[in-house]
Design an enzyme around this catalytic site. Structure first.
Site, mmCIF file in Angstrom:
data_model
loop_
_atom_site.group_PDB
_atom_site.id
_atom_site.type_symbol
_atom_site.label_atom_id
_atom_site.label_comp_id
_atom_site.label_asym_id
_atom_site.label_seq_id
_atom_site.Cartn_x
_atom_site.Cartn_y
_atom_site.Cartn_z
ATOM 1 N N GLN A 223 0.867 -1.181 0.000
ATOM 2 C CA GLN A 223 0.000 0.000 0.000
ATOM 3 C C GLN A 223 0.902 1.228 0.000
ATOM 4 O O GLN A 223 1.450 1.616 1.026
ATOM 5 C CB GLN A 223 -0.915 -0.045 1.219
ATOM 6 C CG GLN A 223 -1.749 -1.326 1.296
ATOM 7 C CD GLN A 223 -2.868 -1.376 0.268
ATOM 8 O OE1 GLN A 223 -3.722 -0.499 0.233
ATOM 9 N NE2 GLN A 223 -2.848 -2.390 -0.599
ATOM 10 N N GLY A 264 -11.499 2.113 5.551
ATOM 11 C CA GLY A 264 -10.680 1.355 4.610
ATOM 12 C C GLY A 264 -9.860 2.238 3.683
ATOM 13 O O GLY A 264 -10.063 3.463 3.616
ATOM 14 N N HIS A 265 -8.973 1.618 2.934
ATOM 15 C CA HIS A 265 -8.076 2.387 2.065
ATOM 16 C C HIS A 265 -8.836 3.097 0.957
ATOM 17 O O HIS A 265 -9.805 2.588 0.428
ATOM 18 C CB HIS A 265 -6.945 1.537 1.501
ATOM 19 C CG HIS A 265 -7.323 0.282 0.780
ATOM 20 N ND1 HIS A 265 -6.394 -0.493 0.148
ATOM 21 C CD2 HIS A 265 -8.510 -0.334 0.614
ATOM 22 C CE1 HIS A 265 -6.993 -1.530 -0.382
ATOM 23 N NE2 HIS A 265 -8.258 -1.470 -0.126
ATOM 24 N N ASN A 266 -8.354 4.295 0.678
ATOM 25 C CA ASN A 266 -8.876 5.112 -0.422
ATOM 26 C C ASN A 266 -10.284 5.635 -0.205
ATOM 27 O O ASN A 266 -10.909 6.142 -1.136
ATOM 28 C CB ASN A 266 -8.800 4.354 -1.763
ATOM 29 C CG ASN A 266 -7.370 4.034 -2.125
ATOM 30 O OD1 ASN A 266 -6.909 2.901 -1.997
ATOM 31 N ND2 ASN A 266 -6.628 5.047 -2.513
#
Lengths: 364, 364, 364
Positions: A223, A264-266
């Protein structure tokens, strides 16, 4: 229970209002000429506040408690004061069009004037990389670790045991309680409040199936994005905000996240959106401004939520929402036996609908 | 797998029962005269325990495993022993009316006698404010931080990296595993067990709309209450208990909270209530005594739950409960396609009811 | 946003592919003879990647973005390349049968080559028991605590503030981010990645009613089992895996757990199973290989799930599952008023079914 200030440290009402108040909030003490200016040692609720404390009435349903309050001073609206007038009371009323906001500001004043548990200066046990840039007035508690290339803005305070990963940036006047972790390349704006155990910038959850290995094995997708927080963000205890896969995870200005939330990511969260505890937001979901997400709600990934969406606690949002409004999806609880009886019918709902249709056809 | 004690450290059965047992639990070894007193090096389940371990039978459904047990000693009820008698067995039976409780006490004994990972004394890397009051026999691990005005009772042990905020109080004989955070003004009774990563006293989630700022902006309501835990409380890993807004958040005597639970500000939890992991309780909810809350259940704020209420796992409690009993509200899972087919009917339930009514009218 | 490498540190495409690639993945640059070998400073998405970055196309739905990509290089399948051919483009195409896996490996390469925030060697502030066995090439960050009898394998790196409890074992080439806690007797295989705030080996939640005390009181069941992780496991931030009551809690090879997951005592999780964030698994549940558990799903205790089971996010699994497949149980959300109207019918489902039956009887 809130701790009372020592009498000699307690402000007069005048001082308190002057220091807590900010432009645009009018607070008018009533009948001050007959009374000695009281010294205010603390802030309590209507029924718990004592004769050297200030209290407030914001919820009209509490009006009945008002005459019994033993507080020295009560903040209340002109309307609540009108309603009160027929009754006898012992406190000094202060009229304010926004008593709940005034309470918030008074509580902030008392919180600032308690024993400050955060040390001034940089504790000798903190480990600070020579390349870190620490502005004046920064306080860094015992056992903190500040890695290479970190920048920390003026007036920011770190409780014990915080870890600021390489090349991360903290703005000015932030407050990090003990044991906050920022991974590398995390950017935090001004005036953030980060609570103990929160983790900003851990890896998002990304894996690619790897057919070269044994069946089912995963290759990690490193990531390499970051996390960017706007100004005036508050992040609760043990909440986690993951770093982006390639681009950043973005938390807007004034966003308030309670404890044990997972972002969560993004994800992108719009300005002033507030989430109660235990919410989970899966990756790449974009949430609008001024949304409120109830406790333990769950949002699937890759969704878009419009501005001003209100999600009820415990609700699973599994598709995008394009219009403001309140959305709910909670199984109503019941006594276990009743629940059991009715839940057993759920797997037959489609069949039941068909049977109703059949009956309707026979009727017609 | 539990580690076996070295043979020379292992107690005889007699010693073990004498040291683990406490008043009111009768445990009678059978047929001791024919046998050498075995030394007990560990505790295992019926089928895994070896010839120098003790085991137990509490669940009658395990009775069939009993004759095959290779344990040196098995604790069992007189009834289970009667059932066994026809069969051959190699262990020494110990009769006890409460074998499950006896197992709990034996496991405690072995846990106490393993290598104790907590250091005695105060580690030189701990940072302890001069105004803190530490009673004799307290152990404080490496990198702990004890702030101003803290009081720690006799025999309490802190693992590495704990932070005890200003003016907090820990009772006697508490065990804090590593990395526990107490904010300022948190009170913990005697014999508490606090697990790694738990946070007591972070700010409750309170904000007032601030119309003076841009649309949707919030003013923080400083949380000036505290947290008070009774005696014999256990708090799981990464669980969070927020401090009160004005008054305290209160956790009663003997309350057991599993991991990753969130208790909102101003909640009150009655004595001996137990909650499984991942439960969320929103602010100001009052829970009675001896309640059990299943994992991942969610309770809304400002509710009252009576004593002896049992909430099933995964259930959302959205209104107060005034009677003891078991309450459930879980969507029954199914194969995805079946679920989809039936869930599609849920938004038509009110319509379907109307259509049934219409059919009934036509019939009559 | 991912940070670009300085031009002088950036690899050529050839070097990058040679170093990132591993046996069995064929990646063929197209038309290299006409072009200067570009230097690759970073990795971006199709639309964000600049002229010194590499990108990839794995999702066919993104094909339309392909011609607009400003990336220096794009990894894509031969099929996608065929589709592209009619259009003009500026990047260098690299054909690869597994572009998503290739992206994962490239991202790993860039992640390895950023500023490494973990120190080499053992920081002087770490507290390491004399009986701990640390192999060569181990890095231990500031304020770590390594207790008695710990073993740490070659090449393993620990971020700041990690605690490794007595007699725990870490394999080779593990990466522990800051503030990871292992209790005593926890075993971790090779190449684990453990994120900040995770806790392995806290006590499982076990209590026996103790009738000798006041009504409702509990006796603690000391948890004398351990936790064993296989190789290639990743554990997310603030996730907790409890130790077993008597036997071990077991996490298989290649298992991937996201953030804030709770694994109860004595669970067993099969190889390569992946769980999204906020999942809770109650004690003694056994999950097969290659399962995927969606975010915020909840599994009751003492269940068995077969291999290759896929549980949808937000689903409560309350009974064992013996067949592979996808399982769901989520209340469909709706606008609040619609939800309210339909949810009110749920407690009447059994009655409605009876009324339909009655109508059917009248018809026949």
């Amino acid at each position: 229970m809130p701790v009372l200030l020592a009498p000699e440290q307690a402000p007069t009402l005048q001082t308190l209002l002057a220091e807590a108040n900010v432009a645009g909030l009018d607070c008018i003490p009533v009948e001050t000429k007959d009374k000695v200016q009281p010294r205010i040692r603390g802030l309590g609720s209507l029924l718990s506040a004592g004769p050297d404390e200030i209290s407030f009435l914001s919820n009209p349903r509490m009006q009945a408690q008002l005459p019994q309050s033993g507080a020295a001073v009560v903040i209340l609206t002109p309307t609540a004061f009108e309603t009160l007038k027929a009754e006898s009371y012992t406190f000094l009323p202060v009229l304010c069009s926004e008593p709940y906001l005034m309470y918030a500001l008074l509580a902030q004043w008392f919180d600032r004037h308690r024993i400050n548990s955060l040390p001034a200066g940089i504790h000798e046990s903190a480990v600070i990389a020579p390349t870190a840039q620490i502005e004046p007035g920064v306080a860094i508690g015992p056992h903190c670790v500040i890695e290479d290339g970190v920048r920390i803005g003026r007036g920011t305070r770190l409780g014990p045991g915080c870890i600021i990963g390489a090349n991360s940036i903290l703005g000015a006047d932030c407050l990090l309680h003990g044991r906050v972790t920022l991974y590398h390349h995390v950017v935090v704006g001004d005036r953030a409040i980060l609570h103990s155990g929160c983790v900003l910038g851990a890896d998002g959850f990304g894996f690619a199936p790897d057919p070269r290995q044994e069946s089912g094995a995963w290759a990690k997708i490193a990531q390499i994005g970051g996390v960017v927080l706007g100004n005036d963000v508050e992040i609760g205890a043990n909440t986690t905000v993951d770093r982006g896969a390639i681009d950043n995870t973005i938390i807007g200005n004034g966003v308030k996240l309670d404890n044990q939330i997972m972002i969560g990511h993004n994800c992108q969260i719009g300005d002033h959106t507030a989430m109660a505890a235990c919410v989970g937001v899966a990756g790449s979901t974009i949430i609008g401004k001024r949304c409120s997400i109830g406790g333990a709600a769950m949002l699937s990934g890759h969704l878009n939520l419009a501005d001003d969406v209100n999600v009820s606690g415990g609700t699973a949002i599994t598709s995008s929402i394009s219009h403001p409004g309140r959305y709910t999806g909670v199984y109503p609880y019941a006594e276990h036996i009743q629940w059991q009886r009715n839940a057993a019918v759920l797997p037959q709902l489609a069949t039941l609908r068909r049977r109703i249709r059949a009956l309707e056809k026979q009727e017609s």
